[in-house]
Design an enzyme around this catalytic site. Structure first.
Site, PDB file in Angstrom:
ATOM      1  N   THR A 117      52.712  42.247  35.038  1.00 23.45           N
ATOM      2  CA  THR A 117      52.650  41.176  36.036  1.00 23.45           C
ATOM      3  C   THR A 117      51.885  39.966  35.523  1.00 23.45           C
ATOM      4  O   THR A 117      51.827  38.942  36.186  1.00 23.45           O
ATOM      5  CB  THR A 117      51.940  41.674  37.308  1.00 23.45           C
ATOM      6  N   TRP A 184      45.324  43.094  33.306  1.00 29.91           N
ATOM      7  CA  TRP A 184      46.453  42.638  34.119  1.00 29.91           C
ATOM      8  C   TRP A 184      46.163  41.369  34.909  1.00 29.91           C
ATOM      9  O   TRP A 184      47.040  40.879  35.635  1.00 29.91           O
ATOM     10  CB  TRP A 184      46.944  43.755  35.036  1.00 29.91           C
ATOM     11  N   ASP A 245      38.494  53.363  40.741  1.00 32.42           N
ATOM     12  CA  ASP A 245      39.531  52.352  40.508  1.00 32.42           C
ATOM     13  C   ASP A 245      38.999  50.939  40.762  1.00 32.42           C
ATOM     14  O   ASP A 245      39.720  50.070  41.239  1.00 32.42           O
ATOM     15  CB  ASP A 245      40.764  52.631  41.383  1.00 32.42           C
TER      16      ASP A 245
END
Length: 473
Positions: A117, A184, A245
């Protein structure tokens, strides 16, 4: 002006918590405005539009092999090239005038479940590319020749060979090689030092750390990469041994500031884990570390180097552990902002709690993002927050009635533009944090941006699959 994309597939998948969605594709990335044209993307699509009236100039469609269609965070423009990454891991170069394909190459392996992305970034003669992966592959940052796509260098963000720096923070070479640390969200480039400063994502397994004891470098870190060689000059880990995360991919901001009577080159970052950092961007030395999340409770305190020290009791347990923030974090991918006029760093802040239950007690840990079950509890508080980078303390907070969370823009006119999570695009006073005006256009899905065209200043913002352009009087 209003532009609306249509006829596109639903967004599915998840690159980080809190990003799953259905319906028309959201415009998540920046719209690059160049010579009166705007270039924007959604998964598998790129458009060029006329910024004077919003009509479409050309549209490129990519037929993907599959993969995670979570979003497209923007395109890169260089000379008469437009670059974008496809969800199934190609970088494609288009002709900026016609939208015709010039070249393409698969820059990471689709078969290893990478998905992409990242907005390609051109720095001098380097096309910088990053990607994502939620399974067990290593993070990769690489540079290609923008003319041809030839690989110039490739950097793995975890140790890949015996003797690599950081290997001693993993239990084994095999654990490190499958350790994650994806890149990302793009970083920031310092032309004086030639350093590209970028954040890395979580280690893997993501939620169960029993099989990867140690700090797990260079995951959840800021790394300073020499853009010409691809070598790491310094690193600073914001979440050692992360099990939540809490990617540290949040956008770093480069500023020069006076610290203890001495002008220093600084980098500022507020991370998903609820901590704020001011670092020396030449050396990576900690200048300030503070807890900016109002309910953040996962760390025992700070280490001597300024990194938070994780509390093992706040990892998932079979009976459950009460942890703040949630996996989505106090902040996430929408970027912060800084005003040189006020000297404040601005962030949208989301405070929340959950109970984390361990569902996989295997000593190897769960695959990818498996192995635990979160259960949200309590009420959330959401703020637009101004932080003084010299102290790390909040100067003021404006509480939202909605969720907040959009990206931020500051202007020389003393304003902050963002969304309030209740369908409003809002301009705030940058010094006081008071609303100045708003427009009800829907929830903001990217960062507002400003540009000049025909002698007028515009503010451009996306809400879902629509672009709204405002002219400032």
């Amino acid at each position: 002006m209003l532009f609306r994309s249509g006829g596109n597939p639903p967004i599915v998948g998840g690159e980080g918590s809190g990003e799953l969605g259905q319906g028309p594709p959201q415009v998540k990335g920046f719209v690059l405005v160049h010579d009166g044209r705007g270039y924007l993307c959604a998964p598998d699509h790129v458009w060029a539009i006329d910024m004077r009236d919003g009509h479409e100039l050309w549209h490129y469609f990519w037929k993907a092999r599959g993969s995670t269609h979570i979003g497209c965070r923007g395109v890169g423009v260089w000379k008469d090239f437009v670059y974008f990454e496809t969800p199934d891991d190609y970088v494609v170069a288009l002709d900026a005038n016609t939208g015709k394909e010039r070249w393409k190459n698969e820059f990471v392996s689709f078969n290893q479940q990478y998905f992409s992305t990242w907005p390609p970034t051109v720095i001098d003669n380097h096309l910088i590319l990053g990607t994502g992966n939620d399974l067990d592959q290593p993070g990769i940052l690489q540079s290609q020749d923008p003319e041809t796509g030839k690989v110039q260098w490739k950097l793995y963000t975890v140790p890949m060979n015996e003797g690599d720096p950081g290997l001693n923070t993993w239990p084994s070479l095999d654990a490190a090689r499958h350790g994650g640390g994806q890149v990302w969200v793009p970083g920031s480039f310092d032309p004086e030092t030639r350093l590209y400063i970028v954040g890395t994502g979580n280690p893997t397994p993501g939620y169960t750390g029993q099989g990867r004891k140690g700090d797990n470098l260079y995951t959840c870190s800021l790394i300073a990469v020499n853009v010409d060689t691809g070598k790491i000059a310094w690193h600073f880990q914001t979440s050692p041994h992360d099990t939540h995360d809490w990617d540290s991919t949040q956008t770093p901001i480069l500023v020069d500031g006076m610290v203890n009577g001495r002008m220093r080159k600084l980098v500022l970052q507020a991370t998903r884990n609820g901590y704020y950092f001011t670092l020396d961007r030449v050396t990576g030395e900690s200048v300030v570390t503070t807890k900016f999340g109002t309910s953040t409770n996962w760390a025992k305190g700070l280490r001597p180097n300024g990194s938070p020290d994780p509390n093992p009791e706040k990892e998932a347990t079979i009976p459950g552990a009460l942890v703040s923030p949630t996996e989505g974090g106090v902040t996430n991918w929408p970027p912060p902002a800084y005003s040189p006029d006020t000297g404040y760093f601005y962030i949208n802040e989301h405070n929340s709690w959950n109970i984390l239950y361990l569902t996989d007690a295997d000593p190897r840990g769960g695959m990818g993002l498996s192995g635990k079950q979160p259960s949200a509890v309590g009420n959330s508080q959401n703020f637009l927050t101004a932080i003084d980078p010299k102290t790390g303390k909040a100067v003021w907070r404006h509480e939202y009635s909605g969720s907040g969370g959009a990206g931020l823009l500051t202007t020389a006119g003393g304003l902050i533009f963002t969304g309030d999570g209740s369908g409003n695009f809002v301009a705030f006073d940058a010094k006081l944090g008071k609303p100045v005006w708003h427009a009800r256009i829907g929830n903001i899905s990217n960062s507002p941006q400003t540009y000049m065209l025909d002698g007028k200043q515009h503010v451009l913002v996306a809400a879902g699959d629509q672009l709204f352009d405002f002219v400032l009087n």
